[in-house]
Design a protein around this motif. Structure first.
Motif, PDB file in Angstrom:
ATOM      1  N   GLN A   1      68.125  94.809  70.962  1.00  0.00           N
ATOM      2  CA  GLN A   1      68.516  94.338  69.641  1.00  0.00           C
ATOM      3  C   GLN A   1      69.117  92.934  69.685  1.00  0.00           C
ATOM      4  OE1 GLN A   1      70.726  97.189  67.298  1.00  0.00           O
ATOM      5  NE2 GLN A   1      71.963  95.622  66.320  1.00  0.00           N
TER       6      GLN A   1
ATOM      7  N   LEU B   1      67.369  89.572  67.994  1.00  0.00           N
ATOM      8  CA  LEU B   1      67.952  88.947  66.812  1.00  0.00           C
ATOM      9  C   LEU B   1      68.645  87.614  67.088  1.00  0.00           C
ATOM     10  CD1 LEU B   1      69.454  92.091  65.027  1.00  0.00           C
ATOM     11  CD2 LEU B   1      67.357  90.848  64.446  1.00  0.00           C
TER      12      LEU B   1
ATOM     13  N   ARG C   1      66.847  84.711  65.377  1.00  0.00           N
ATOM     14  CA  ARG C   1      66.908  84.817  63.920  1.00  0.00           C
ATOM     15  C   ARG C   1      68.290  84.485  63.386  1.00  0.00           C
ATOM     16  NH1 ARG C   1      64.985  90.289  60.956  1.00  0.00           N
ATOM     17  NH2 ARG C   1      63.101  89.740  62.129  1.00  0.00           N
ATOM     18  N   LEU C   2      69.319  84.947  64.090  1.00  0.00           N
ATOM     19  CA  LEU C   2      70.694  84.770  63.605  1.00  0.00           C
ATOM     20  C   LEU C   2      71.353  83.502  64.144  1.00  0.00           C
ATOM     21  CD1 LEU C   2      71.944  88.469  63.796  1.00  0.00           C
ATOM     22  CD2 LEU C   2      70.989  87.237  61.840  1.00  0.00           C
TER      23      LEU C   2
ATOM     24  N   ALA D   1      74.276  87.665  67.169  1.00  0.00           N
ATOM     25  CA  ALA D   1      73.413  88.798  67.483  1.00  0.00           C
ATOM     26  C   ALA D   1      74.208  89.948  68.072  1.00  0.00           C
ATOM     27  CB  ALA D   1      72.314  88.361  68.450  1.00  0.00           C
TER      28      ALA D   1
ATOM     29  N   THR E   1      75.795  92.244  65.643  1.00  0.00           N
ATOM     30  CA  THR E   1      74.982  93.290  65.022  1.00  0.00           C
ATOM     31  C   THR E   1      75.234  94.643  65.695  1.00  0.00           C
ATOM     32  OG1 THR E   1      73.046  92.939  66.479  1.00  0.00           O
ATOM     33  CG2 THR E   1      73.166  91.644  64.433  1.00  0.00           C
TER      34      THR E   1
ATOM     35  N   ILE F   1      63.250  95.872  59.402  1.00  0.00           N
ATOM     36  CA  ILE F   1      63.934  94.797  60.133  1.00  0.00           C
ATOM     37  C   ILE F   1      62.921  93.851  60.782  1.00  0.00           C
ATOM     38  CG2 ILE F   1      65.317  94.293  62.200  1.00  0.00           C
ATOM     39  CD1 ILE F   1      67.024  96.740  61.501  1.00  0.00           C
TER      40      ILE F   1
ATOM     41  N   THR G   1      68.442  91.456  57.029  1.00  0.00           N
ATOM     42  CA  THR G   1      68.616  91.866  58.428  1.00  0.00           C
ATOM     43  C   THR G   1      69.962  92.538  58.637  1.00  0.00           C
ATOM     44  OG1 THR G   1      67.174  90.084  59.243  1.00  0.00           O
ATOM     45  CG2 THR G   1      68.746  91.045  60.801  1.00  0.00           C
TER      46      THR G   1
ATOM     47  N   THR H   1      70.448  96.458  59.429  1.00  0.00           N
ATOM     48  CA  THR H   1      71.177  96.799  60.654  1.00  0.00           C
ATOM     49  C   THR H   1      72.246  97.837  60.359  1.00  0.00           C
ATOM     50  OG1 THR H   1      70.764  94.642  61.657  1.00  0.00           O
ATOM     51  CG2 THR H   1      72.660  95.883  62.471  1.00  0.00           C
TER      52      THR H   1
END
Length: 446
Positions: free
Chosen positions: A270, A274, A277-278, A284, A287, A329, A338, A342
């Motif tokens: 995970q 991510l 993206r984050l 990340a 999350t 997601i 997202t 999550t």
């Protein structure tokens, strides 16, 4: 303890804790602390450690993913071996030894230099976890609670999520400050200094050891017929050969094998998935905390009513929601979506483990819980091991996470179908035990 023997004194903490409250609730809270550090470092630490290990040593995603694969498979095998001994002798000695090795192994993750060293450390880490955490805690709570088992387990398993909420960001921050060389020894020490006092000072395996009955009942109370039937089911002794000949056993085993392949495959990757993206590893890593926070909320909520609903149907709903959240997601680019998804995923993750324990306890009772749960846990842990390595291999082959995460969602939908077969076996008429005569502790339980 035999019916004629005097109960032993309560542990030292009982003299310090407020009275007037059933001691089983203190045991549940103590188990929550054990799960917070043991599973918090062992389970939620995996996605935090993954990328730093890759960056520090130049290992591929697939190579590093073998470490959690070893961790889950070996811990499941250990639990399967230890399970019958937990039923017979109690879990405290296994918990003490396992917690010490657990902390030491976690500390050593930060000093490995070769890939084989990482695998050896995770092998030992896994043996310790299999001895000290999941099977031990579940066996304890299965004996302290029958009617209120879901609520008690929801309290205990909240510790798992607290490990994600509290320890995941701490681990990430420690890695930012001093790398794995700083983070892992601190986390390992935390496991030891928290676990040992709790195990020695609070934990009791079976309420009958200290002159109590499950759920805080008294010997003078006469259970209604339905409660007597429930108690007879709980006191039935199962051998592994008998258990594996039931449809319920295979329904639980297959369902949780599939869902834990999917769930753990996603969770371990995970943070890496991510991060781009984050925008940062810290975001990340957060999350994981969001996932764990959602798990806490949902588990406590489910614990309140799960003792009074069809647990198979509830499990189906959890599986369907989890699979759908993962699909959404991977197919959204929205940062807000997202984070929201999550959280939704987190609402399911903790309850998956809790429902596994509750279904085993419901169908196979508390006397042989460790024996049966050890086998089912082995399958689930193997699934948890296969998930990360499978996702890692498919990620390297396809150049992204879309394909592997789509596969994990499909497996979760299949698990929802399999759990419908997790039905109790028919009771043997000859085992309609009289409640008073059944309420005995296993000889030699510590």
């Amino acid at each position: 303890m035999t019916p004629q023997s005097a109960p032993r004194p309560l542990p030292p903490a009982a003299r310090l804790l407020p009275g007037g409250w059933f001691y089983g609730w203190y045991v549940a809270i103590a188990c929550s602390l054990l799960m917070m550090v043991g599973v918090g470092v062992g389970y939620y630490g995996l996605p935090i450690f993954l990328k730093p290990l890759k960056d520090a040593h130049g290992w591929s995603t697939a190579q590093v993913s073998w470490a959690p694969a070893i961790y889950f498979c070996v811990s499941g095998l250990t639990a399967a071996i230890v399970g019958p001994y937990v039923d017979r002798y109690g879990p405290r000695r296994f918990m003490l030894i396992g917690s010490l090795i657990n902390g030491a192994s976690a500390a050593m993750i930060g000093i490995v230099n070769e890939l084989w060293q990482l695998y050896v450390v995770y092998f030992v880490f896994a043996v310790a976890f299999g001895m000290s955490s999941n099977i031990a805690v579940n066996a304890i709570l299965a004996r302290w609670f029958i009617r209120r088992r879901a609520l008690a387990m929801s309290i205990s398993f909240t510790g798992v999520s607290l490990g994600g909420v509290i320890l995941a960001p701490i681990a990430s921050r420690l890695i930012d400050v001093g790398g794995l060389e700083l983070a892992t020894p601190i986390l390992g020490a935390l496991v030891i200094i928290t676990s040992i006092p709790v195990i020695i000072g609070v934990i009791v395996f079976d309420p009958r050891e200290v002159g109590m009955l499950p759920d805080g009942d008294t010997a003078a109370s006469v259970p209604p017929p339905a409660q007597q039937a429930l108690l007879a089911t709980q006191m039935r002794t199962w051998t592994r050969a008998e258990a594996v000949r039931t449809i319920g056993f295979w329904g639980i085993l297959v369902a949780f094998l599939l869902v834990l392949i999917a769930q753990t495959g996603y969770v371990v990757h995970q943070v890496t998935f991510l991060e781009d993206r984050l925008g940062s590893r810290s975001a990340a890593a957060f999350t994981i905390s969001v996932t764990a926070f959602g798990s806490i909320i949902a588990r406590l909520a489910v614990g309140i009513f799960a003792d009074n609903v069809d647990r198979r149907l509830l499990t189906v709903i959890l599986f369907v929601v989890q699979a759908t959240a993962i699909l959404l997601i991977i197919h959204t680019e929205s940062i807000a979506a997202t984070w929201a998804l999550t959280l939704v995923f987190g609402l399911t993750i903790g309850n998956v483990y809790m429902m596994q324990s509750l279904l085993v306890g419901e169908i196979f009772g508390m006397v042989s819980f460790g024996t049966v749960f050890g086998l089912i846990s082995l399958a689930g842990q193997v699934g948890s091991g296969l998930g990360p390595i499978g996702v890692g291999i498919i990620h390297d082959a396809t150049g992204g996470y879309t394909v592997p995460f789509t596969i994990t969602a499909a497996l979760t939908y299949l698990a929802a179908v399999a759990i419908l077969f997790a039905r109790p076996a028919r009771s043997r008429a000859a085992e309609a035990a009289v409640p008073g005569s059944a309420l005995r502790s296993p000889s030699g339980a510590d």
